[in-house]
Motif scaffolding. Structure first.
Motif, PDB file in Angstrom:
ATOM      1  N   LEU A   1     -12.842  40.325  35.590  1.00  0.00           N
ATOM      2  CA  LEU A   1     -12.099  39.159  35.119  1.00  0.00           C
ATOM      3  C   LEU A   1     -11.224  38.528  36.189  1.00  0.00           C
ATOM      4  CD1 LEU A   1     -10.944  40.371  31.580  1.00  0.00           C
ATOM      5  CD2 LEU A   1     -12.694  38.671  32.094  1.00  0.00           C
ATOM      6  N   LEU A   2     -10.961  39.249  37.270  1.00  0.00           N
ATOM      7  CA  LEU A   2     -10.036  38.730  38.282  1.00  0.00           C
ATOM      8  C   LEU A   2     -10.453  37.364  38.835  1.00  0.00           C
ATOM      9  CD1 LEU A   2      -7.470  39.165  39.883  1.00  0.00           C
ATOM     10  CD2 LEU A   2      -8.791  40.434  41.596  1.00  0.00           C
ATOM     11  N   PRO A   3     -11.732  37.141  39.206  1.00  0.00           N
ATOM     12  CA  PRO A   3     -12.102  35.797  39.679  1.00  0.00           C
ATOM     13  C   PRO A   3     -11.867  34.715  38.625  1.00  0.00           C
ATOM     14  CG  PRO A   3     -13.791  37.388  40.258  1.00  0.00           C
ATOM     15  CD  PRO A   3     -12.849  38.083  39.313  1.00  0.00           C
ATOM     16  N   PHE A   4     -12.141  35.031  37.356  1.00  0.00           N
ATOM     17  CA  PHE A   4     -11.912  34.057  36.295  1.00  0.00           C
ATOM     18  C   PHE A   4     -10.423  33.768  36.134  1.00  0.00           C
ATOM     19  CE2 PHE A   4     -11.179  32.953  31.814  1.00  0.00           C
ATOM     20  CZ  PHE A   4     -12.029  31.871  31.687  1.00  0.00           C
ATOM     21  N   ILE A   5      -9.595  34.816  36.184  1.00  0.00           N
ATOM     22  CA  ILE A   5      -8.145  34.629  36.072  1.00  0.00           C
ATOM     23  C   ILE A   5      -7.633  33.782  37.231  1.00  0.00           C
ATOM     24  CG2 ILE A   5      -5.925  35.833  36.110  1.00  0.00           C
ATOM     25  CD1 ILE A   5      -7.322  38.191  34.730  1.00  0.00           C
TER      26      ILE A   5
ATOM     27  N   VAL B   1     -17.388  30.918  26.873  1.00  0.00           N
ATOM     28  CA  VAL B   1     -16.432  31.921  26.403  1.00  0.00           C
ATOM     29  C   VAL B   1     -16.126  31.707  24.926  1.00  0.00           C
ATOM     30  CG1 VAL B   1     -14.113  32.860  26.721  1.00  0.00           C
ATOM     31  CG2 VAL B   1     -15.447  32.140  28.714  1.00  0.00           C
ATOM     32  N   LEU B   2     -15.873  30.464  24.534  1.00  0.00           N
ATOM     33  CA  LEU B   2     -15.569  30.164  23.144  1.00  0.00           C
ATOM     34  C   LEU B   2     -16.753  30.470  22.231  1.00  0.00           C
ATOM     35  CD1 LEU B   2     -13.614  26.792  23.546  1.00  0.00           C
ATOM     36  CD2 LEU B   2     -12.674  29.059  23.087  1.00  0.00           C
TER      37      LEU B   2
ATOM     38  N   ASN C   1      -5.004  17.738  37.187  1.00  0.00           N
ATOM     39  CA  ASN C   1      -6.256  18.299  37.703  1.00  0.00           C
ATOM     40  C   ASN C   1      -7.399  18.083  36.716  1.00  0.00           C
ATOM     41  OD1 ASN C   1      -5.026  19.219  40.054  1.00  0.00           O
ATOM     42  ND2 ASN C   1      -4.589  21.245  39.203  1.00  0.00           N
ATOM     43  N   PHE C   2      -7.124  18.275  35.420  1.00  0.00           N
ATOM     44  CA  PHE C   2      -8.146  18.102  34.392  1.00  0.00           C
ATOM     45  C   PHE C   2      -8.444  16.619  34.168  1.00  0.00           C
ATOM     46  CE2 PHE C   2      -6.364  22.265  33.661  1.00  0.00           C
ATOM     47  CZ  PHE C   2      -7.467  23.023  33.331  1.00  0.00           C
ATOM     48  N   VAL C   3      -7.416  15.795  34.275  1.00  0.00           N
ATOM     49  CA  VAL C   3      -7.630  14.352  34.134  1.00  0.00           C
ATOM     50  C   VAL C   3      -8.549  13.839  35.230  1.00  0.00           C
ATOM     51  CG1 VAL C   3      -6.518  12.094  34.145  1.00  0.00           C
ATOM     52  CG2 VAL C   3      -5.417  14.019  32.977  1.00  0.00           C
ATOM     53  N   VAL C   4      -8.305  14.284  36.459  1.00  0.00           N
ATOM     54  CA  VAL C   4      -9.150  13.877  37.586  1.00  0.00           C
ATOM     55  C   VAL C   4     -10.577  14.374  37.393  1.00  0.00           C
ATOM     56  CG1 VAL C   4      -9.537  14.157  40.063  1.00  0.00           C
ATOM     57  CG2 VAL C   4      -7.228  13.722  39.207  1.00  0.00           C
TER      58      VAL C   4
ATOM     59  N   ASP D   1     -11.338  18.915  49.798  1.00  0.00           N
ATOM     60  CA  ASP D   1     -10.545  20.134  49.785  1.00  0.00           C
ATOM     61  C   ASP D   1      -9.517  20.122  48.648  1.00  0.00           C
ATOM     62  OD1 ASP D   1      -8.881  18.185  50.684  1.00  0.00           O
ATOM     63  OD2 ASP D   1      -8.190  19.238  52.468  1.00  0.00           O
ATOM     64  N   ASP D   2      -9.708  19.255  47.654  1.00  0.00           N
ATOM     65  CA  ASP D   2      -8.804  19.187  46.508  1.00  0.00           C
ATOM     66  C   ASP D   2      -9.219  20.265  45.513  1.00  0.00           C
ATOM     67  OD1 ASP D   2      -6.833  18.468  44.842  1.00  0.00           O
ATOM     68  OD2 ASP D   2      -7.514  16.410  44.498  1.00  0.00           O
ATOM     69  N   VAL D   3      -8.707  21.464  45.712  1.00  0.00           N
ATOM     70  CA  VAL D   3      -9.169  22.628  44.963  1.00  0.00           C
ATOM     71  C   VAL D   3      -8.772  22.554  43.497  1.00  0.00           C
ATOM     72  CG1 VAL D   3      -9.057  25.144  44.831  1.00  0.00           C
ATOM     73  CG2 VAL D   3      -9.074  24.018  47.059  1.00  0.00           C
ATOM     74  N   GLY D   4      -7.630  21.973  43.175  1.00  0.00           N
ATOM     75  CA  GLY D   4      -7.172  21.926  41.785  1.00  0.00           C
ATOM     76  C   GLY D   4      -8.166  21.278  40.844  1.00  0.00           C
ATOM     77  N   PRO D   5      -8.593  20.032  41.084  1.00  0.00           N
ATOM     78  CA  PRO D   5      -9.611  19.432  40.218  1.00  0.00           C
ATOM     79  C   PRO D   5     -10.935  20.188  40.227  1.00  0.00           C
ATOM     80  CG  PRO D   5      -8.466  17.740  41.459  1.00  0.00           C
ATOM     81  CD  PRO D   5      -8.017  19.057  42.016  1.00  0.00           C
ATOM     82  N   LEU D   6     -11.284  20.773  41.361  1.00  0.00           N
ATOM     83  CA  LEU D   6     -12.528  21.537  41.430  1.00  0.00           C
ATOM     84  C   LEU D   6     -12.470  22.745  40.503  1.00  0.00           C
ATOM     85  CD1 LEU D   6     -15.275  22.101  42.724  1.00  0.00           C
ATOM     86  CD2 LEU D   6     -14.083  23.300  44.558  1.00  0.00           C
ATOM     87  N   MET D   7     -11.353  23.481  40.528  1.00  0.00           N
ATOM     88  CA  MET D   7     -11.198  24.641  39.649  1.00  0.00           C
ATOM     89  C   MET D   7     -11.061  24.200  38.191  1.00  0.00           C
ATOM     90  SD  MET D   7     -11.449  27.390  41.427  1.00  0.00           S
ATOM     91  CE  MET D   7     -12.733  26.488  42.308  1.00  0.00           C
ATOM     92  N   ALA D   8     -10.438  23.044  37.966  1.00  0.00           N
ATOM     93  CA  ALA D   8     -10.356  22.522  36.603  1.00  0.00           C
ATOM     94  C   ALA D   8     -11.751  22.215  36.060  1.00  0.00           C
ATOM     95  CB  ALA D   8      -9.478  21.270  36.573  1.00  0.00           C
ATOM     96  N   ALA D   9     -12.598  21.627  36.891  1.00  0.00           N
ATOM     97  CA  ALA D   9     -13.979  21.345  36.476  1.00  0.00           C
ATOM     98  C   ALA D   9     -14.733  22.638  36.195  1.00  0.00           C
ATOM     99  CB  ALA D   9     -14.689  20.542  37.567  1.00  0.00           C
ATOM    100  N   ALA D  10     -14.535  23.648  37.046  1.00  0.00           N
ATOM    101  CA  ALA D  10     -15.197  24.937  36.826  1.00  0.00           C
ATOM    102  C   ALA D  10     -14.730  25.569  35.520  1.00  0.00           C
ATOM    103  CB  ALA D  10     -14.922  25.867  37.999  1.00  0.00           C
ATOM    104  N   LEU D  11     -13.442  25.438  35.216  1.00  0.00           N
ATOM    105  CA  LEU D  11     -12.917  25.988  33.965  1.00  0.00           C
ATOM    106  C   LEU D  11     -13.489  25.246  32.762  1.00  0.00           C
ATOM    107  CD1 LEU D  11     -11.035  27.884  32.464  1.00  0.00           C
ATOM    108  CD2 LEU D  11      -9.170  26.258  32.852  1.00  0.00           C
ATOM    109  N   ILE D  12     -13.576  23.927  32.850  1.00  0.00           N
ATOM    110  CA  ILE D  12     -14.137  23.129  31.754  1.00  0.00           C
ATOM    111  C   ILE D  12     -15.592  23.533  31.495  1.00  0.00           C
ATOM    112  CG2 ILE D  12     -14.851  20.794  31.090  1.00  0.00           C
ATOM    113  CD1 ILE D  12     -12.371  19.786  32.634  1.00  0.00           C
TER     114      ILE D  12
END
Length: 270
Positions: free
Chosen positions: A18-22, A249-250, A51-54, A232-243
């Motif tokens: 779970l560490l990479p997901f966390i 998961v759900l 980040n999610f908006v972008v 290199d804008d990691v925040g939106p990239l990780m937000a997209a990966a989470l979405i």
């Protein structure tokens, strides 16, 4: 090995998985200055919802999600449509070739898709169906695992049930869909979770069969997002990966009970 030691090892193993997901979740909510900070903190000082908006408004993530939904549902529907009658026939049709056919199914389980990918690609190129939804769906309709899973489940059902349906005048295909399949819904749920998870996360085949960004599935789309939109804008990239990860998961949490029933009610029994 004591119960405490077993529990500790399971917790350590789960945390490692779970560490990479966390870490992905943490980066998705962090502002840019905290992402590249020298300190490693899982909890952000403030939640960066932008980040999610972008990710959802300035990129094609919604399109990738729609493509992924079309592909995984298309694969699942056709898999069920062909797999259930095949598994039923392996149980109910008494022919001398039944054991040989089932042995071929078991042998097919040992062959990874990567072995057949190049011949399939060349065949699709000759047919002119690369860069289409069909190119993403057709290779996965035949599924040895699905036939095996449903065959094992059907073999646990009493033979008298099917004989009674025949006495009532039902044909074989009617028995398949009106008697056998409704009773096999736990196995169907388990198979659906396996199928959707595997093909939603698949990057290997879309990377080969698709070059059109308009047809990109979520994992393939993340590569376009990283190269063209995010930099290199990691925040939106990780937000997209989470979405992209969150629906799986759900879905598993909602179907967890039936998933367990499907595996414990005979689906994986010998």
């Amino acid at each position: 090995m004591s119960r405490g030691v077993s529990l500790f090892l399971l917790i350590v193993g789960a945390m490692g998985i779970l560490l990479p997901f966390i870490w992905m979740v943490s980066l998705a909510f962090k502002p840019r200055d905290e992402i590249f900070s020298a300190d490693i903190d899982l909890l952000p000082t403030r939640l960066e919802w932008n980040n999610f908006v972008v990710a959802m408004t300035q990129t094609d993530v919604p399109l990738y999600l729609m493509n992924g939904l079309v592909v995984v549902l298309g694969i699942l529907v056709f898999q069920i449509l062909f797999t259930v009658p095949c598994a039923y026939a392996l149980v109910q049709r008494r022919t001398r070739w039944r054991t040989v056919v089932f042995a071929c199914v078991l042998a097919a389980l040992l062959v990874p898709f990567h072995v057949t990918a190049i011949p399939i690609f060349l065949g699709f190129a000759e047919m002119g169906i690369l860069n289409t939804y069909w190119a993403l769906i057709l290779p996965f309709i035949p599924t040895a695992f699905g036939i095996f899973l449903f065959r094992q489940f059907f073999s646990q059902m009493p033979k008298d049930l099917f004989d009674a349906a025949r006495v009532d005048g039902m044909g074989e295909m009617e028995i398949v869909w009106r008697v056998a399949f409704p009773l096999a819904l736990p196995a169907a749920t388990a198979f659906a979770i396996f199928s959707v998870t595997a093909h939603w996360n698949d990057l290997f085949w879309p990377l080969i069969a698709i070059t059109d960004p308009e047809l990109a599935t979520p994992p393939r789309g993340i590569l376009y997002f990283r190269d063209q939109e995010s930099g290199d804008d990691v925040g939106p990239l990780m937000a997209a990966a989470l979405i992209i990860t969150a629906p799986l998961v759900l879905a598993f949490l909602l179907a967890q009970r039936k998933f367990t029933q499907g595996l414990s009610a005979g689906g994986l029994k010998g």
